[in-house]
Every structure is written in structure tokens, then in C-alpha cells.
Design a protein around this motif. Structure first.
Motif, PDB file in Angstrom:
ATOM      1  N   VAL A 116       7.159  10.322   0.388  1.00  0.00           N
ATOM      2  CA  VAL A 116       7.765   9.063  -0.064  1.00  0.00           C
ATOM      3  C   VAL A 116       8.167   8.196   1.129  1.00  0.00           C
ATOM      4  O   VAL A 116       7.989   6.973   1.114  1.00  0.00           O
ATOM      5  N   LEU A 117       8.714   8.832   2.179  1.00  0.00           N
ATOM      6  CA  LEU A 117       9.114   8.095   3.374  1.00  0.00           C
ATOM      7  C   LEU A 117       7.908   7.431   4.026  1.00  0.00           C
ATOM      8  O   LEU A 117       7.956   6.255   4.411  1.00  0.00           O
ATOM      9  N   ASN A 118       6.798   8.180   4.135  1.00  0.00           N
ATOM     10  CA  ASN A 118       5.586   7.612   4.720  1.00  0.00           C
ATOM     11  C   ASN A 118       5.078   6.436   3.899  1.00  0.00           C
ATOM     12  O   ASN A 118       4.722   5.385   4.447  1.00  0.00           O
ATOM     13  N   GLU A 119       5.059   6.616   2.590  1.00  0.00           N
ATOM     14  CA  GLU A 119       4.588   5.540   1.712  1.00  0.00           C
ATOM     15  C   GLU A 119       5.466   4.303   1.830  1.00  0.00           C
ATOM     16  O   GLU A 119       4.971   3.171   1.847  1.00  0.00           O
ATOM     17  N   THR A 120       6.776   4.523   1.923  1.00  0.00           N
ATOM     18  CA  THR A 120       7.712   3.399   2.039  1.00  0.00           C
ATOM     19  C   THR A 120       7.501   2.632   3.335  1.00  0.00           C
ATOM     20  O   THR A 120       7.466   1.398   3.346  1.00  0.00           O
ATOM     21  N   LEU A 121       7.346   3.364   4.437  1.00  0.00           N
ATOM     22  CA  LEU A 121       7.146   2.708   5.727  1.00  0.00           C
ATOM     23  C   LEU A 121       5.832   1.943   5.764  1.00  0.00           C
ATOM     24  O   LEU A 121       5.768   0.814   6.253  1.00  0.00           O
ATOM     25  N   TYR A 122       4.761   2.542   5.235  1.00  0.00           N
ATOM     26  CA  TYR A 122       3.469   1.851   5.211  1.00  0.00           C
ATOM     27  C   TYR A 122       3.511   0.632   4.289  1.00  0.00           C
ATOM     28  O   TYR A 122       2.890  -0.388   4.578  1.00  0.00           O
ATOM     29  N   GLU A 123       4.261   0.754   3.196  1.00  0.00           N
ATOM     30  CA  GLU A 123       4.389  -0.369   2.271  1.00  0.00           C
ATOM     31  C   GLU A 123       5.161  -1.523   2.903  1.00  0.00           C
ATOM     32  O   GLU A 123       4.871  -2.702   2.650  1.00  0.00           O
TER      33      GLU A 123
END
Length: 238
Positions: A116-123
Motif C-alpha cells: 500500500v505504501l508503494n502504491e501510495t508513493l507511486y500514485e
């Protein structure tokens, strides 16, 4: 018949008096933030007002619970009330069990948290090249982070800034004598390293600090459980 140990009794009282004071401080601070004008300005300064209000409400509940438990422990020790000591023991045990459950869930869902953290940062990369007002707060926060931690961009480096690069390039710029950690982008020497790894490392560090605090609290809670049960048994044998 054995009497009640004065050492355990007054140690229990001092422990719970400090516990009660901590509850008052947490509750007072949370209520001030919730109802005062200055506190509302602090809450409204972020992007997630609802999340901020939820956090404050949780702090109010935590402060109230700590106050009640501290009161029960103090009165139970001074008045040698087995009922109050038992209620204190049960309440503290429930808190300890909740902490253990939260720790187990945290360890179980660690991989999900990382995803989720990775997805949030990429988003959030899209906010760097945006020009609307909603993106400005995020851009300013990352610019300050870049300047402090010597990185540039969020995921791909300086290219993440798009047409906003020149506006925020100063926070990315290397010193006058650049080294291997720098590269040239759009005519400026900037840091190669994107900020994603540093942000993830910083969050991981904070999680370790939280785990350490939780472990320390667990030790204190276990001592409170031991003191309260020893005192409870001594009062029963008096």
C-alpha cells in the motif's frame, strides 16, 4: 495472617498516580486541540481533516481510559479495595491484550502495508507535475524534504517534477562541487537519488520507534498487573 506490604501499597499508589497524571495530560491536550480555535487551525492545516479529527477523538478516548485506570489503581491501593484493584487489573490486562493483538496484526500485514505504501508513493508522483492548488501543499512538503535529505523527485528522480522542475529545482540542486551522487537535468546539477527510498526508510524508522514505545509500555503494564495482583492477594489474606 500476613499484612499488606507498605512498600507494594505505596509503589502501586505512586505508579498509578503518575499513570493518572499522564491520562489528564493526554485528555487535556486532545480536548484543547478539538475545541480551541488554535487547535482547529492545526487540524485544518493538513489535507486530511477527517483523519485528524479521528486521531484526536482516539486520543480523547485513550486519555479518559488511562485516567479511569489510574484512579482505580490509586484508590484501590490507598483504600485497600479488592474490587477496585480487580477492575484495574482487568482493564490493564485488556489493554495489554489489545497491544499484543495489534502487534500480531501489524506483523501479519507488514507485506500488505509495504504494498500500500508503494502504491501510495507511486500514485502521488502525479501531484509533482500538477498545477492545481490541491497539489501545492504536497509539492512544498517534498521540496523541503529534498533540501534536507539530499534527494530529488519521488520515484524517477528530477523528471517527476515535469514542467514544475524549474520552480522547485533549488531544493534539488547539488553543491557547487558536485560528486557522483549528482547528475545533470534540464541544465542543472541535481541529486540522482529519488526520495522514495528515503521516505520508506524514515517511515520504517518511525515504526521501529513506535514498536519500542509499545514494548516499554507493555513492560510497565506487566509491572502494574503484578503489583495489583500481589496487593489484591495480600488484602485477601489480611
Amino acid at each position: 495472617m500476613a499484612g499488606v506490604s507498605g512498600c507494594i501499597k505505596y509503589s502501586m499508589f505512586i505508579f498509578n498516580f503518575l499513570f493518572w497524571l499522564c491520562g489528564i495530560l493526554i485528555l487535556a491536550l486532545a480536548i484543547w486541540v478539538r475545541v480551541s480555535k488554535d487547535g482547529q487551525e492545526i487540524l485544518s492545516s493538513g489535507d486530511a481533516d477527517v483523519n485528524s479529527n479521528v486521531s484526536v477523538n482516539i486520543l480523547i478516548a485513550v486519555g479518559a481510559i488511562i485516567m479511569i485506570l489510574g484512579f482505580l489503581g490509586c484508590c484501590g491501593a490507598v483504600k485497600e479495595s479488592r474490587c477496585m484493584l480487580l477492575l484495574f487489573f482487568i482493564g490493564l490486562l485488556l489493554i495489554l491484550l489489545l497491544q499484543v493483538a495489534a502487534g500480531i496484526l501489524g506483523a501479519t500485514f507488514k507485506s500488505e502495508y509495504d504494498r500500500v505504501l508503494n502504491e501510495t508513493l507511486y500514485e502521488n508522483v502525479k501531484y509533482l507535475s500538477a498545477t492545481d492548488d490541491n497539489a501545492k501543499a504536497f509539492q512544498q512538503a517534498l521540496a523541503e524534504f529534498q533540501e534536507e535529505f539530499k534527494c530529488c523527485g519521488l520515484v524517477r528522480g528530477a523528471a517527476d517534477w515535469g514542467s514544475n522542475f524549474q520552480q522547485f529545482s533549488k531544493s534539488c540542486e547539488c553543491p557547487e562541487m558536485p560528486d557522483d551522487s549528482c547528475t545533470v537535468y534540464d541544465g542543472k546539477y541535481v541529486y540522482k537519488q529519488p526520495c522514495i527510498s528515503l521516505l520508506k526508510g524514515l517511515m520504517a524508522k518511525h515504526i521501529i520507534i513506535i514498536i519500542g514505545i509499545a514494548f516499554g509500555l507493555a513492560v510497565v503494564e506487566i509491572l502494574g498487573l503484578v503489583f495489583s495482583m500481589v496487593l489484591y492477594c495480600q488484602i485477601g489474606n489480611k
